[in-house]
Design a protein around this motif. Structure first.
Motif, PDB file in Angstrom:
ATOM      1  N   LEU A  32      46.108  31.172  46.221  1.00  0.00           N
ATOM      2  CA  LEU A  32      45.797  32.542  45.810  1.00  0.00           C
ATOM      3  C   LEU A  32      44.375  32.916  46.224  1.00  0.00           C
ATOM      4  N   SER A  36      43.370  35.951  48.738  1.00  0.00           N
ATOM      5  CA  SER A  36      42.426  36.968  48.287  1.00  0.00           C
ATOM      6  C   SER A  36      41.255  37.100  49.247  1.00  0.00           C
ATOM      7  N   THR A  64      44.899  40.077  43.544  1.00  0.00           N
ATOM      8  CA  THR A  64      44.702  38.619  43.464  1.00  0.00           C
ATOM      9  C   THR A  64      43.322  38.261  42.918  1.00  0.00           C
ATOM     10  N   TYR A  65      42.305  39.011  43.325  1.00  0.00           N
ATOM     11  CA  TYR A  65      40.944  38.712  42.867  1.00  0.00           C
ATOM     12  C   TYR A  65      40.786  38.991  41.376  1.00  0.00           C
ATOM     13  N   TYR A  67      42.997  38.516  39.058  1.00  0.00           N
ATOM     14  CA  TYR A  67      43.556  37.367  38.331  1.00  0.00           C
ATOM     15  C   TYR A  67      42.617  36.160  38.405  1.00  0.00           C
TER      16      TYR A  67
END
Length: 227
Positions: A32, A36, A64-65, A67
């Motif tokens: 992830l 990101s 994504t960032y 999270y």
């Protein structure tokens, strides 16, 4: 996608992509984090070029960032991306499509503007007041590095608004944001023992790109003023 890119842009994206891939395997980084970082780099270099397609990569990066930041207790960064950056990617698509240059070959170049002295005064006053207030909020919910987090978030919000409005001076604020964010992640990763070092690569790449973006957008605004 790299058609019309300068040599600097090609070298920039190649070098930081290679570093990202190395860190992913060498430090067992998260997938992830790699996604990101990669989408974030593509997003900002396309913004620097004044390309509308930046927003498609921005949608993935913001989600994504947000999270990843949440998992490190950087609640300011998480809220900024989930509640502000993510929805504004769609707003940006709409606004930039309404302000294309008439002579754009690709149909993606937009008209660049410059801030007035009055505009700068407003930016500084809002940044100071909002940073102090937001730091108090982050502290009350148990956030980490609240002062750095607050200033980075507030400057990011202002810079994003300037970006949507197509002001070249957005890049001065992005330079400050990137420096603060690098410091923020160094502290967070060191204290928590986290392995998302691709976040550091992403923000370092953003810093290089923001300097280039400022130079490029100033050139664009001058050229458009002449035409």
């Amino acid at each position: 996608m790299v058609k019309g890119w300068t040599m600097f842009e090609k070298i920039w994206i190649t070098v930081f992509t290679a570093i990202n891939i190395y860190l992913f395997f060498a430090f067992d980084d998260s997938l992830l984090g790699l996604i990101s970082s990669m989408t974030g780099m593509l997003c900002v270099v396309l913004v620097a070029k004044g390309k509308i397609s930046n927003f498609y990569f921005g949608i993935v990066q913001a989600g994504t960032y947000a999270y990843i930041s949440y998992t490190y207790g950087l609640y300011g960064e998480s809220m900024l991306n989930a509640l502000f950056y993510f929805p504004l990617q769609f707003v940006g698509l709409y606004l930039w499509n309404k302000n294309k240059t008439k002579n754009s070959v690709s149909g993606e170049d937009v008209v660049a503007k410059k801030l007035t002295a009055k505009g700068w005064i407003s930016v500084v006053v809002i940044a100071v007041v909002a940073s102090v207030a937001y730091a108090q909020l982050l502290h009350s919910i148990g956030g980490q590095q609240v002062r750095l987090d607050s200033v980075a978030v507030v400057l990011s919000v202002i810079a994003q608004i300037l970006m949507l409005r197509r002001y070249a001076e957005q890049w001065i604020l992005w330079i400050l944001v990137n420096i603060l964010s690098i410091a923020l992640w160094v502290i967070a990763l060191t204290q928590t023992g986290g392995n998302d070092w691709t976040m550091m690569v992403m923000w370092t790449a953003f810093l290089f790109n923001s300097v280039y973006g400022y130079i490029n957008w100033m050139k664009i605004s001058k050229k458009q003023a002449v035409n």
